[in-house]
Design an enzyme around this catalytic site. Structure first.
Site, PDB file in Angstrom:
ATOM      1  N   GLU A 141     -14.439  -2.889 -15.381  1.00  0.00           N
ATOM      2  CA  GLU A 141     -13.805  -3.661 -14.560  1.00  0.00           C
ATOM      3  C   GLU A 141     -14.654  -3.461 -13.024  1.00  0.00           C
ATOM      4  O   GLU A 141     -14.379  -2.996 -12.178  1.00  0.00           O
ATOM      5  CB  GLU A 141     -12.298  -3.093 -13.925  1.00  0.00           C
ATOM      6  CG  GLU A 141     -11.450  -3.349 -14.905  1.00  0.00           C
ATOM      7  CD  GLU A 141      -9.994  -3.194 -14.780  1.00  0.00           C
ATOM      8  OE1 GLU A 141      -9.707  -2.456 -14.010  1.00  0.00           O
ATOM      9  OE2 GLU A 141      -9.168  -3.715 -15.442  1.00  0.00           O
ATOM     10  N   GLU A 313      -7.474  -5.733 -22.001  1.00  0.00           N
ATOM     11  CA  GLU A 313      -6.449  -4.841 -21.848  1.00  0.00           C
ATOM     12  C   GLU A 313      -5.208  -5.713 -21.592  1.00  0.00           C
ATOM     13  O   GLU A 313      -5.042  -6.309 -20.533  1.00  0.00           O
ATOM     14  CB  GLU A 313      -6.616  -3.971 -20.672  1.00  0.00           C
ATOM     15  CG  GLU A 313      -8.042  -3.161 -20.700  1.00  0.00           C
ATOM     16  CD  GLU A 313      -8.264  -2.267 -19.325  1.00  0.00           C
ATOM     17  OE1 GLU A 313      -7.125  -2.244 -18.620  1.00  0.00           O
ATOM     18  OE2 GLU A 313      -9.334  -1.684 -19.282  1.00  0.00           O
TER      19      GLU A 313
HETATM   20  C1  GAL Z   1      -7.576  -1.191 -15.917  1.00  0.00           C
HETATM   21  C2  GAL Z   1      -8.478  -0.175 -16.177  1.00  0.00           C
HETATM   22  C3  GAL Z   1      -8.117   0.943 -17.272  1.00  0.00           C
HETATM   23  C4  GAL Z   1      -6.822   1.419 -16.704  1.00  0.00           C
HETATM   24  C5  GAL Z   1      -5.667   0.321 -16.631  1.00  0.00           C
HETATM   25  C6  GAL Z   1      -4.335   1.018 -16.046  1.00  0.00           C
HETATM   26  O1  GAL Z   1      -7.533  -1.679 -14.566  1.00  0.00           O
HETATM   27  O2  GAL Z   1      -9.759  -0.912 -16.732  1.00  0.00           O
HETATM   28  O3  GAL Z   1      -8.952   1.840 -17.402  1.00  0.00           O
HETATM   29  O4  GAL Z   1      -7.142   2.131 -15.467  1.00  0.00           O
HETATM   30  O5  GAL Z   1      -6.357  -0.664 -15.575  1.00  0.00           O
HETATM   31  O6  GAL Z   1      -3.301  -0.239 -16.065  1.00  0.00           O
END
Ligand code: GAL
Length: 649
Positions: A141, A313
């Site tokens: 990110e 994610e």
């Molecule tokens: C994303 C990040 C992850 C975790 C997640 C939590 O922004 O890549 O490492 O922090 O959010 O929602």
């Protein structure tokens, strides 16, 4: 087609094999690991400790899983920060930020480049040809926690070089920035500073160039890692995970160095925090996410130009980082997963396997609870894993949509630098156009300015203040109906009002001028009349003049609100959704597209001969499937937070 993010370094090794077996049993294929594990990989300088990672990869691979290996540059370890504090970034007050969270590096730090090269080469040499490593995620990110713009002393020479490269002579910079104003003339590039800590607003051209520079720094930094991995890990894909509604750097050029574009989908937090939305709507979508929030990013990812795209994610349950973190309604994790597949995702990967009982994200759900039991999100992932087989042949494919929406990162920066009216928010404007199109049942491709528009019936440009090379030509050469939103063509590349007034070079498409603009405070409303109907408008109004184009709508005082010439249409105001929906419906129908006015909780998406229908609301809705359609998932009644998929009969 399913994946999960896993942190072997958080769990006793005795648990890894059990976890791997459970992942495989759930239908998971890909496991992303390693992206925050630098201090485990290299506990002290040059003392690499790969044995644990070797065993973690072996364990996952033995269960039939494929590994996506993250480079750990989002979390430089403590010893490195202590040894080389010059890698740290600073905020716009010039305060250096410390170790203790993540993303504590500055993209312009030469020391940081050296350290990056060292760790990525070491990882590439160790795992580049490992049979279980399917691909890489570079960093994590970019820009998260406001880290694109940094203001440390080593940014200054980097910025000056960037300016020298762009302008060649200081006279050209002075001219481009209009430094005659307020006695800002520079005698040489060595005099130019970063645009922070000024008494009041800095010169907008200076600000815009700093944002362009910072954006380029992210892309060249990514390229540094990409080149190492291409050399040391042939045949593996390179990915990065972008964020929702994050626009601090231009994603399109960076994506050119990737094979898989991915993004991190957290629909509840994105709905709550990232878009201006009436409180009623926020409440309505608190547990489902707004129906067009995830979809917008799916369509944006598809438009980045890589052949493949993923959700890296996927929110699995309540998160920890929004102001409020409700639990997704039952069914939503499954619905979000299917929505991504409906838009062409190749893989949807959940964040994370098991909720960590410690540290910053201990309140963030995983597919499994901290005690190891499968959580609701895990159940829903398992259900998708079972359902996928029936549709597998159709997924991960690309089909052109009938409508293109041009989304531009520089437009965000331009209006952030000089909004001229509080609330003139480009992301809000772009998303308005997008959601109205989706409410009409239309599929949308989101594309960069300048992309070829062949084959589109409708091309929607919510606004494009600066027309970089190719942007006008792409619009002029297509035969789509083109809708230009307010402030299109309103600035030159160096942030000045164009000669001959806006819309500048867009006059090639529509012969008109914007002779005055005004922004309206919230209490001041205006109206336009279009097609015998009145629509309330606010925030922004322009005076449009033209001898050649035709007036399609007027303000109450008789002034022109919409101009049209041939297939090009210009809107001289900030459009509300009721107007946009009617207007876009009429243009789409005129171009022969079938428009369906959907319930505001229902959305459609086609993928080849499949049609997906998603019910984001909590009440059942009928599936708008033609007679004789063959349902592959669900049926004629779609329960709340559920979906149906059918093939043409
Ligand atoms: C994303 C990040 C992850 C975790 C997640 C939590 O922004 O890549 O490492 O922090 O959010 O929602």
């Amino acid at each position: 087609m399913l994946g999960v993010c896993y942190y072997p370094e958080h769990w006793p090794e005795s648990r890894w094999a059990e976890d791997a077996a459970a992942m495989a049993a759930l239908g998971i294929t890909y496991v992303r690991i390693g992206e925050f594990a630098w201090s485990f990989m290299e506990p002290r300088r040059d003392a690499f400790a790969w044995d644990w990672l070797d065993r973690a990869i072996e364990t996952l691979s033995a269960a039939g899983l494929k590994v996506v290996l993250g480079t750990p540059t989002a979390t430089p370890p403590k010893w490195l920060v202590d040894e080389r504090p010059e890698i740290l970034p600073a905020d716009d007050r010039g305060r250096v930020l410390r170790f203790g969270a993540r993303r504590h590096y500055c993209f312009s730090s030469p020391a940081w480049w050296e350290e990056t090269q060292r760790i990525v080469e070491a990882m590439g040499a160790r795992y580049g040809n490992h049979p279980a490593v399917a691909g890489w995620q570079i960093d994590n990110e970019y820009g998260c926690h406001n880290t694109v713009l940094s203001y440390v002393p080593h940014c200054v020479p980097a910025f000056r070089n960037w300016l020298l490269d762009r302008y060649k002579t200081i006279e050209r910079l002075n001219e481009a920035w209009g430094t005659a104003f307020w006695s800002q003339t520079y005698g040489g590039f060595h005099e130019v500073d970063l645009p922070n800590l000024t008494v009041t607003e800095a010169n907008p051209s200076h600000l815009l160039d700093y944002r362009r520079f910072a954006s380029d720094q992210v892309a060249v930094y990514n390229r540094l890692q990409a080149e190492i991995l291409r050399r040391l890990s042939p045949g593996r894909f390179l990915a990065h995970n972008f964020m929702g509604f994050f626009t601090e750097f231009d994603h399109y050029p960076l994506a050119r160095d990737l094979d898989v574009v991915s993004w991190d989908s957290y629909p509840l937090g994105h709905t709550d925090q990232r878009l201006p939305m009436p409180a009623e709507d926020k409440k309505r979508w608190a547990r489902s996410g707004h129906p067009d929030v995830a979809a917008f990013h799916h369509d944006l990812c598809r438009g980045m130009g890589t052949a493949r795209w993923w959700v890296m994610e996927q929110q699995p349950g309540p998160v920890n980082w929004a102001d409020f973190n409700p639990a997704p309604a039952k069914g939503m994790v499954r619905l979000w997963t299917w929505e991504a597949f409906a838009h062409g995702a190749e893989v949807v990967s959940y964040f994370r396997w098991r909720q960590a009982p410690f540290a910053q994200e201990q309140m963030h759900a995983g597919l499994n609870r901290p005690d190891g039991a499968l959580d609701q999100g895990g159940e829903e992932a398992r259900q998708v894993g079972e359902e996928i087989a029936a549709l597998a042949d159709s997924l991960g494919k690309r089909h052109q949509a009938p409508v293109a929406l041009v989304f531009d990162y520089e437009a965000v920066w331009t209006f952030e630098i000089q909004p001229q009216g509080r609330g003139f928010n480009y992301k809000d404007l772009a998303h308005r156009f997008y959601r109205c199109l989706r409410r009409l049942g239309l599929d949308v491709d989101i594309l960069p300015a300048g992309a070829a528009l062949d084959g589109y019936a409708l091309a929607v440009v919510p606004s494009l203040p600066i027309l970089r090379s190719g942007a006008v030509a792409a619009l002029a050469e297509s035969d789509a109906a083109v809708v230009l939103g307010p402030r299109s063509g309103s600035k030159t590349e160096s942030f000045q009002i164009p000669e001959g007034l806006p819309p500048g070079p867009l006059r090639q498409l529509i012969d008109m001028q914007v002779t005055r603009v005004e922004s309206l405070p919230p209490a001041v409303r205006d109206q336009i009349t279009w097609g015998n109907k009145g629509y309330s408008i606010g925030l922004w109004r322009e005076r449009l003049e033209s001898a050649a184009a035709e007036t399609q709508a007027r303000f109450p005082d008789g002034e022109t609100a919409i101009l049209s010439q041939g297939r090009t249409h210009y809107l001289g105001f900030w459009p509300e959704e009721d107007f946009l929906t009617d207007y876009l419906a009429s243009l789409a129908e005129a171009r022969g597209l079938t428009v369906q006015r959907l319930d505001d909780a229902l959305r459609l998406r086609r993928l080849g001969d499949l049609t997906f229908a998603f019910n984001y609301g909590d009440k059942p809705l009928p599936a708008p499937a033609p007679e004789g359609s063959a349902f592959v998932l669900g049926g004629r009644e779609i329960a709340g937070h559920d979906l149906a998929v059918w093939r043409k009969g």
